[in-house]
Design a protein around this motif. Structure first.
Motif, PDB file in Angstrom:
ATOM      1  N   LEU A   1      48.226  44.975  37.760  1.00 42.66           N
ATOM      2  CA  LEU A   1      47.111  45.313  38.642  1.00 42.66           C
ATOM      3  C   LEU A   1      46.946  44.270  39.741  1.00 42.66           C
ATOM      4  CD1 LEU A   1      44.629  47.123  39.223  1.00 42.66           C
ATOM      5  CD2 LEU A   1      43.342  45.587  37.745  1.00 42.66           C
ATOM      6  N   ILE A   2      46.980  42.998  39.381  1.00 38.79           N
ATOM      7  CA  ILE A   2      46.806  41.927  40.362  1.00 38.79           C
ATOM      8  C   ILE A   2      47.947  41.931  41.375  1.00 38.79           C
ATOM      9  CG2 ILE A   2      46.860  39.409  40.615  1.00 38.79           C
ATOM     10  CD1 ILE A   2      45.139  39.258  38.109  1.00 38.79           C
ATOM     11  N   ILE A   3      49.166  42.138  40.914  1.00 43.82           N
ATOM     12  CA  ILE A   3      50.316  42.146  41.827  1.00 43.82           C
ATOM     13  C   ILE A   3      50.254  43.341  42.767  1.00 43.82           C
ATOM     14  CG2 ILE A   3      52.821  42.417  41.915  1.00 43.82           C
ATOM     15  CD1 ILE A   3      52.918  40.624  39.392  1.00 43.82           C
TER      16      ILE A   3
ATOM     17  N   TYR B   1      47.707  42.608  45.369  1.00 45.92           N
ATOM     18  CA  TYR B   1      48.186  41.601  46.313  1.00 45.92           C
ATOM     19  C   TYR B   1      49.196  42.199  47.291  1.00 45.92           C
ATOM     20  CZ  TYR B   1      50.111  37.514  48.463  1.00 45.92           C
ATOM     21  OH  TYR B   1      50.516  36.613  49.409  1.00 45.92           O
ATOM     22  N   ILE B   2      50.063  43.066  46.822  1.00 46.13           N
ATOM     23  CA  ILE B   2      51.040  43.694  47.715  1.00 46.13           C
ATOM     24  C   ILE B   2      50.323  44.532  48.771  1.00 46.13           C
ATOM     25  CG2 ILE B   2      52.885  45.425  47.828  1.00 46.13           C
ATOM     26  CD1 ILE B   2      53.915  44.261  45.181  1.00 46.13           C
ATOM     27  N   ASN B   3      49.265  45.245  48.391  1.00 45.51           N
ATOM     28  CA  ASN B   3      48.467  45.984  49.369  1.00 45.51           C
ATOM     29  C   ASN B   3      47.841  45.025  50.377  1.00 45.51           C
ATOM     30  OD1 ASN B   3      47.054  48.215  50.562  1.00 45.51           O
ATOM     31  ND2 ASN B   3      45.248  47.502  49.475  1.00 45.51           N
TER      32      ASN B   3
ATOM     33  N   ARG C   1      47.336  31.281  40.770  1.00 50.31           N
ATOM     34  CA  ARG C   1      45.910  31.010  40.951  1.00 50.31           C
ATOM     35  C   ARG C   1      45.050  31.515  39.805  1.00 50.31           C
ATOM     36  NH1 ARG C   1      44.236  31.501  47.216  1.00 50.31           N
ATOM     37  NH2 ARG C   1      45.829  30.107  47.997  1.00 50.31           N
ATOM     38  N   VAL C   2      45.571  32.416  38.993  1.00 49.20           N
ATOM     39  CA  VAL C   2      44.781  32.975  37.894  1.00 49.20           C
ATOM     40  C   VAL C   2      45.557  32.866  36.590  1.00 49.20           C
ATOM     41  CG1 VAL C   2      43.506  34.602  39.334  1.00 49.20           C
ATOM     42  CG2 VAL C   2      45.629  35.312  38.311  1.00 49.20           C
ATOM     43  N   LYS C   3      44.835  32.870  35.486  1.00 56.28           N
ATOM     44  CA  LYS C   3      45.470  32.886  34.176  1.00 56.28           C
ATOM     45  C   LYS C   3      45.499  34.340  33.718  1.00 56.28           C
ATOM     46  CE  LYS C   3      45.326  30.807  29.649  1.00 56.28           C
ATOM     47  NZ  LYS C   3      46.519  30.017  29.548  1.00 56.28           N
ATOM     48  N   LEU C   4      46.693  34.891  33.614  1.00 53.34           N
ATOM     49  CA  LEU C   4      46.855  36.301  33.272  1.00 53.34           C
ATOM     50  C   LEU C   4      46.805  36.487  31.763  1.00 53.34           C
ATOM     51  CD1 LEU C   4      49.753  37.024  35.758  1.00 53.34           C
ATOM     52  CD2 LEU C   4      47.343  37.568  36.051  1.00 53.34           C
TER      53      LEU C   4
END
Length: 73
Positions: A42-44, A47-49, A31-34
């Protein structure tokens, strides 16, 4: 700890991990361009949280946090 190893061609050991990574890719990564490793990390982790505490499960219609609190109370 002993790793679980099944016979060749038997996918049942990896089914849960494969399902999680598939959901992670579709709901988070694609969904995002890393821009780099730090942003991806950070995003992962965020998301896991979200996945472990706030994402509503289709089967139970509850978040995992609400489901865990049912067993504690």
């Amino acid at each position: 700890m002993t790793p679980s190893m099944s016979r060749r061609g038997n996918p049942y050991d990896n089914a849960l991990a494969e399902n999680f990574f598939s959901i992670l890719k579709t709901e988070c990564i694609h969904r995002v361009k890393l821009s780099g490793y730090d942003e991806a990390s950070l995003i992962i982790s965020e998301y896991i949280n979200f996945y472990n505490n706030y994402r509503i499960q289709t089967k139970t219609k509850l978040t995992p946090l609400e489901k865990r609190n049912q067993f504690v109370a």
